[in-house]
Design a protein around this motif. Structure first.
Motif, PDB file in Angstrom:
ATOM      1  N   TRP A  29       0.843  -1.203   0.000  1.00  0.00           N
ATOM      2  CA  TRP A  29       0.000   0.000   0.000  1.00  0.00           C
ATOM      3  C   TRP A  29       0.877   1.250   0.000  1.00  0.00           C
ATOM      4  CZ3 TRP A  29       0.967   3.262   3.969  1.00  0.00           C
ATOM      5  CH2 TRP A  29       1.466   2.722   5.158  1.00  0.00           C
ATOM      6  N   TRP A  30       0.279   2.349  -0.462  1.00  0.00           N
ATOM      7  CA  TRP A  30       0.911   3.662  -0.474  1.00  0.00           C
ATOM      8  C   TRP A  30      -0.114   4.669   0.015  1.00  0.00           C
ATOM      9  CZ3 TRP A  30       1.496  -0.067  -4.046  1.00  0.00           C
ATOM     10  CH2 TRP A  30       2.786  -0.419  -4.441  1.00  0.00           C
ATOM     11  N   GLY A  31       0.296   5.534   0.935  1.00  0.00           N
ATOM     12  CA  GLY A  31      -0.530   6.648   1.395  1.00  0.00           C
ATOM     13  C   GLY A  31       0.253   7.928   1.168  1.00  0.00           C
ATOM     14  N   TYR A  32      -0.445   9.028   0.875  1.00  0.00           N
ATOM     15  CA  TYR A  32       0.225  10.257   0.456  1.00  0.00           C
ATOM     16  C   TYR A  32      -0.287  11.470   1.222  1.00  0.00           C
ATOM     17  CZ  TYR A  32       0.984   7.217  -3.578  1.00  0.00           C
ATOM     18  OH  TYR A  32       1.298   6.168  -4.387  1.00  0.00           O
ATOM     19  N   LYS A  33       0.570  12.445   1.318  1.00  0.00           N
ATOM     20  CA  LYS A  33       0.127  13.767   1.735  1.00  0.00           C
ATOM     21  C   LYS A  33      -0.492  14.410   0.493  1.00  0.00           C
ATOM     22  CE  LYS A  33       3.407  14.103   5.443  1.00  0.00           C
ATOM     23  NZ  LYS A  33       4.625  14.668   5.953  1.00  0.00           N
ATOM     24  N   VAL A  34      -1.054  15.592   0.603  1.00  0.00           N
ATOM     25  CA  VAL A  34      -1.767  16.204  -0.526  1.00  0.00           C
ATOM     26  C   VAL A  34      -0.892  16.296  -1.764  1.00  0.00           C
ATOM     27  CG1 VAL A  34      -2.898  18.291  -1.352  1.00  0.00           C
ATOM     28  CG2 VAL A  34      -3.442  17.391   0.900  1.00  0.00           C
ATOM     29  N   ALA A  35       0.380  16.664  -1.593  1.00  0.00           N
ATOM     30  CA  ALA A  35       1.308  16.653  -2.728  1.00  0.00           C
ATOM     31  C   ALA A  35       1.708  15.202  -2.959  1.00  0.00           C
ATOM     32  CB  ALA A  35       2.531  17.502  -2.427  1.00  0.00           C
ATOM     33  N   SER A  40       6.540  12.492  -0.280  1.00  0.00           N
ATOM     34  CA  SER A  40       5.483  12.807   0.687  1.00  0.00           C
ATOM     35  C   SER A  40       4.579  11.600   0.925  1.00  0.00           C
ATOM     36  CB  SER A  40       4.649  13.992   0.194  1.00  0.00           C
ATOM     37  OG  SER A  40       3.869  13.607  -0.925  1.00  0.00           O
ATOM     38  N   SER A  41       5.140  10.404   0.771  1.00  0.00           N
ATOM     39  CA  SER A  41       4.315   9.215   0.921  1.00  0.00           C
ATOM     40  C   SER A  41       4.850   8.297   2.017  1.00  0.00           C
ATOM     41  CB  SER A  41       4.270   8.444  -0.403  1.00  0.00           C
ATOM     42  OG  SER A  41       5.519   7.853  -0.668  1.00  0.00           O
ATOM     43  N   HIS A  42       4.002   7.373   2.402  1.00  0.00           N
ATOM     44  CA  HIS A  42       4.395   6.252   3.244  1.00  0.00           C
ATOM     45  C   HIS A  42       4.037   5.000   2.469  1.00  0.00           C
ATOM     46  CE1 HIS A  42       5.576   8.340   6.855  1.00  0.00           C
ATOM     47  NE2 HIS A  42       4.475   9.084   6.775  1.00  0.00           N
ATOM     48  N   SER A 155      -6.255   2.524  -6.842  1.00  0.00           N
ATOM     49  CA  SER A 155      -6.592   3.385  -5.706  1.00  0.00           C
ATOM     50  C   SER A 155      -8.006   3.144  -5.231  1.00  0.00           C
ATOM     51  CB  SER A 155      -6.493   4.861  -6.112  1.00  0.00           C
ATOM     52  OG  SER A 155      -5.202   5.189  -6.529  1.00  0.00           O
ATOM     53  N   PHE A 156      -8.216   3.417  -3.934  1.00  0.00           N
ATOM     54  CA  PHE A 156      -9.566   3.544  -3.411  1.00  0.00           C
ATOM     55  C   PHE A 156      -9.573   4.737  -2.469  1.00  0.00           C
ATOM     56  CE2 PHE A 156      -7.586   0.728  -0.322  1.00  0.00           C
ATOM     57  CZ  PHE A 156      -8.042   1.192   0.897  1.00  0.00           C
ATOM     58  N   ILE A 178      -5.755   5.860  -1.296  1.00  0.00           N
ATOM     59  CA  ILE A 178      -4.787   4.865  -0.843  1.00  0.00           C
ATOM     60  C   ILE A 178      -4.541   3.976  -2.047  1.00  0.00           C
ATOM     61  CG2 ILE A 178      -4.373   2.882   0.652  1.00  0.00           C
ATOM     62  CD1 ILE A 178      -6.213   4.196   2.721  1.00  0.00           C
ATOM     63  N   ASP A 179      -3.278   3.835  -2.437  1.00  0.00           N
ATOM     64  CA  ASP A 179      -2.930   2.968  -3.560  1.00  0.00           C
ATOM     65  C   ASP A 179      -2.572   1.582  -3.030  1.00  0.00           C
ATOM     66  OD1 ASP A 179      -3.269   5.078  -5.294  1.00  0.00           O
ATOM     67  OD2 ASP A 179      -1.129   5.425  -5.606  1.00  0.00           O
TER      68      ASP A 179
END
Length: 187
Positions: A29-35, A40-42, A155-156, A178-179
């Motif tokens: 999985w990948w989570g992002y801040k607005v940019a 800027s991801s985890h 993504s969802f 969230i990817d």
């Protein structure tokens, strides 16, 4: 005679469909801040608790998968920062894994896509935090002695599942998408 026909029909239908149990999985999985950038991801992983595909003849026609939400972990952090972040993901700030330890995905249909690299569209229902929504993703499916599914990154929207940081100001800087990327093998 009527009962013999009914029993024969049942066994013929049952013999035509078989379940193939998932024996290995990799779910990222990948989570992002607005940019939405790599900086800027985890990133992280989640374990599959159980799963199976339904196979009829030479086609995959369904399946069901259960995710262990307590296995949710970041792969881009370490040490105390990792422990703090993982706790943040699992507590009431996001996934509430104590209350909702499992998530699931049920395949409702599989169709052809126009994407040569990922020629199938997997359509189904994702359940997170007790909320079920339709989520589809492109994938490669290979069916032989071993069945494999490899998804493209998809993504969802986390907001659809009430996965939101409890502080409105802080939730604004987190991208809703969230990817995920899923690889499954079944026998």
């Amino acid at each position: 005679m009527k009962y013999l026909i009914l029993i024969a029909t049942f066994f013929t239908t049952f013999a035509m469909a078989q379940n193939k149990k998932v024996t290995s999985s990799t779910i990222n999985w990948w989570g992002y801040k607005v940019a939405k950038t790599a900086a800027s991801s985890h990133t992280g992983t989640i374990d599959l608790k159980s799963g199976y595909f339904v196979v009829k003849g030479k086609s995959v026609t369904g399946g069901s998968f259960v995710f262990d939400m307590n296995s949710l972990t970041s792969t881009d952090l370490s040490g105390g920062t990792l422990e703090k972040f993982n706790g943040h993901l699992k507590n009431g700030d996001f996934f509430e894994t104590e209350k909702f330890p499992l998530a699931s995905y049920v395949i409702t249909s599989i169709s052809k896509s126009n994407n040569a690299a990922f020629p199938f569209m997997i359509n189904g229902n994702l359940t997170v935090k007790g909320i079920t929504k339709k989520v589809s993703f492109p994938a490669k499916l290979t069916l032989g002695k071993v069945l494999t599914l490899e998804s493209d990154k998809f993504s969802f929207n986390r907001q659809d599942f009430n996965v939101e940081y409890q502080s409105a100001m802080k939730d604004v800087v987190i991208k809703n998408d969230i990817d995920m990327k899923i690889n499954l093998t079944a026998n």
